[in-house]
Scaffold this motif. Structure first.
Motif, PDB file in Angstrom:
ATOM      1  N   UNK A   1       0.772  -1.094  -0.003  1.00 13.74           N
ATOM      2  CA  UNK A   1       0.034   0.195  -0.036  1.00 13.74           C
ATOM      3  C   UNK A   1       0.881   1.295   0.067  1.00 13.74           C
TER       4      UNK A   1
ATOM      5  N   UNK B   1       4.892   9.494  -5.061  1.00 11.70           N
ATOM      6  CA  UNK B   1       3.769  10.140  -5.620  1.00 11.70           C
ATOM      7  C   UNK B   1       3.707  11.760  -4.575  1.00 11.70           C
TER       8      UNK B   1
ATOM      9  N   UNK C   1      -0.175  13.242  -8.364  1.00  5.80           N
ATOM     10  CA  UNK C   1       0.931  13.527  -9.533  1.00  5.80           C
ATOM     11  C   UNK C   1       0.772  12.202 -10.206  1.00  5.80           C
TER      12      UNK C   1
ATOM     13  N   UNK D   1      -7.039  -9.755  -3.506  1.00  4.98           N
ATOM     14  CA  UNK D   1      -5.879  -8.990  -3.927  1.00  4.98           C
ATOM     15  C   UNK D   1      -5.922  -8.949  -5.447  1.00  4.98           C
TER      16      UNK D   1
ATOM     17  N   UNK E   1     -12.393   6.154   1.425  1.00  4.68           N
ATOM     18  CA  UNK E   1     -12.204   6.617   0.148  1.00  4.68           C
ATOM     19  C   UNK E   1     -11.808   5.657  -0.871  1.00  4.68           C
TER      20      UNK E   1
ATOM     21  N   UNK F   1     -10.282   4.825  -4.541  1.00  3.45           N
ATOM     22  CA  UNK F   1      -9.360   5.499  -5.765  1.00  3.45           C
ATOM     23  C   UNK F   1      -9.049   4.373  -6.874  1.00  3.45           C
TER      24      UNK F   1
ATOM     25  N   UNK G   1      -6.448   3.068  -9.857  1.00  5.10           N
ATOM     26  CA  UNK G   1      -5.162   3.488 -10.376  1.00  5.10           C
ATOM     27  C   UNK G   1      -4.985   2.640 -11.587  1.00  5.10           C
TER      28      UNK G   1
ATOM     29  N   UNK H   1      -1.131   7.811 -11.714  1.00 10.42           N
ATOM     30  CA  UNK H   1      -1.407   8.029 -10.147  1.00 10.42           C
ATOM     31  C   UNK H   1      -2.635   7.657  -9.778  1.00 10.42           C
ATOM     32  N   UNK H   2      -3.115   7.357  -8.826  1.00 12.59           N
ATOM     33  CA  UNK H   2      -4.637   7.141  -8.274  1.00 12.59           C
ATOM     34  C   UNK H   2      -5.355   8.153  -8.561  1.00 12.59           C
TER      35      UNK H   2
ATOM     36  N   UNK I   1      -9.425   9.657  -7.717  1.00 11.41           N
ATOM     37  CA  UNK I   1     -10.598   9.687  -6.687  1.00 11.41           C
ATOM     38  C   UNK I   1     -11.760   8.936  -7.463  1.00 11.41           C
TER      39      UNK I   1
ATOM     40  N   UNK J   1      -7.914   1.127  -5.261  1.00 13.29           N
ATOM     41  CA  UNK J   1      -7.305   1.416  -3.680  1.00 13.29           C
ATOM     42  C   UNK J   1      -8.414   1.858  -2.768  1.00 13.29           C
TER      43      UNK J   1
ATOM     44  N   UNK K   1      -4.549  10.005   4.970  1.00  9.15           N
ATOM     45  CA  UNK K   1      -5.249   8.893   4.261  1.00  9.15           C
ATOM     46  C   UNK K   1      -4.289   7.436   4.581  1.00  9.15           C
ATOM     47  N   UNK K   2      -4.843   6.389   5.130  1.00  6.32           N
ATOM     48  CA  UNK K   2      -3.916   5.403   4.999  1.00  6.32           C
ATOM     49  C   UNK K   2      -4.659   4.404   4.072  1.00  6.32           C
ATOM     50  N   UNK K   3      -3.778   3.839   3.197  1.00  4.67           N
ATOM     51  CA  UNK K   3      -4.022   2.954   2.117  1.00  4.67           C
ATOM     52  C   UNK K   3      -3.989   1.587   2.387  1.00  4.67           C
ATOM     53  N   UNK K   4      -4.978   0.638   1.716  1.00  4.53           N
ATOM     54  CA  UNK K   4      -4.614  -0.706   1.716  1.00  4.53           C
ATOM     55  C   UNK K   4      -3.763  -0.908   0.448  1.00  4.53           C
ATOM     56  N   UNK K   5      -3.342  -2.409   0.381  1.00  9.71           N
ATOM     57  CA  UNK K   5      -2.678  -2.760  -0.785  1.00  9.71           C
ATOM     58  C   UNK K   5      -3.301  -2.800  -2.277  1.00  9.71           C
TER      59      UNK K   5
END
Lengths: 115, 116
Positions: free
Chosen positions: A43, A90, A106, B9, B33, B35, B37, B42-43, B45, B91, B105-109
């Motif tokens: 992540x 990023x 970006x 995954x 959120x 996203x 990608x 880039x990711x 929204x 994501x 923001x904390x993202x998952x894999x």
């Protein structure tokens, strides 16, 4: 709307040499800016963020970034690259054009570290 | 503590199939959120939830995309009648409070969706 431009899609450095990843932003108000790193199959991880306090921001793993309003830049630097720094980076700005503070990313800079 | 998790995954779908992607945010996080990608990008929204309320879906690319978070915790992103252009990594991210300019923001894999 806010936006960020990452000026290099790929950067290669030798291990132990400085890293510079460039980011310019466009904002109609005082921006909040972030740098995230993405390792393969992992992540996105926050490196650092600027929130209108100190203009020089220190992050994890020895990275830092300087907010320069006059140049609309937020470049990421590290004095000495390590092999484990190889990843995609990023630059991110928050945008509220649709009523939500969402991230605008970006296009990314892929950092390669040569032994 | 546990971070944001996503499942599956990896997902391979035939064009026209429906898919459902799951996100488990960090416990207690109010904001969630989604996203998208695309390869080499880039990711971007897609949508935002504050607890169970979907407050922003301005990034959903078509009415084939639908997201829900019925109990304010787990969220599901559903894509109906998948198309090849839906192939991407999806994501999920969560943050502790309601949407704010400096919130981390904390993202998952991510879930890598491939539509054949």
């Amino acid at each position: 709307a806010q936006s960020v431009t990452q000026l290099d899609s790929h950067v290669s450095v030798s291990e132990g040499t400085p890293v510079l990843l460039r980011c310019n932003y466009s904002s109609s108000y005082s921006p909040s800016l972030f740098w995230y790193v993405q390792h393969p199959n992992k992540g996105l991880q926050l490196l650092l963020k600027y929130t209108s306090a100190a203009t020089l921001v220190k992050g994890i793993n020895g990275f830092e970034a300087e907010f320069k309003k006059s140049e609309t830049s937020f470049h990421l630097t590290k004095p000495s690259a390590h092999m484990s720094d190889a990843a995609e980076y990023f630059c991110v700005v928050t945008d509220r054009s649709s009523g939500t503070y969402k991230y605008i990313f970006g296009t990314g800079t892929r950092l390669k570290v040569l032994a | 503590g546990a971070g944001v998790s996503q499942s599956p995954r990896y997902k391979v779908a035939k064009r026209g199939q429906d898919v459902a992607l799951r996100c488990d945010p960090i416990s207690g996080h109010v904001s969630l959120f989604w996203y998208q990608q695309a390869l080499g990008q880039g990711p971007e929204f897609l949508t935002y939830f504050q607890n169970e309320a979907q407050l922003d879906k301005s990034g959903l690319p078509s009415d084939r995309f639908f997201a829900e978070r019925p109990e304010g915790s787990v969220s599901t992103l559903k894509i109906q009648r998948t198309q090849q252009e839906d192939s991407a990594v999806y994501l999920c991210a969560s943050s502790l409070s309601g949407s704010g300019p400096t919130d981390t923001q904390y993202f998952g894999p991510g879930t890598r969706l491939t539509v054949l």
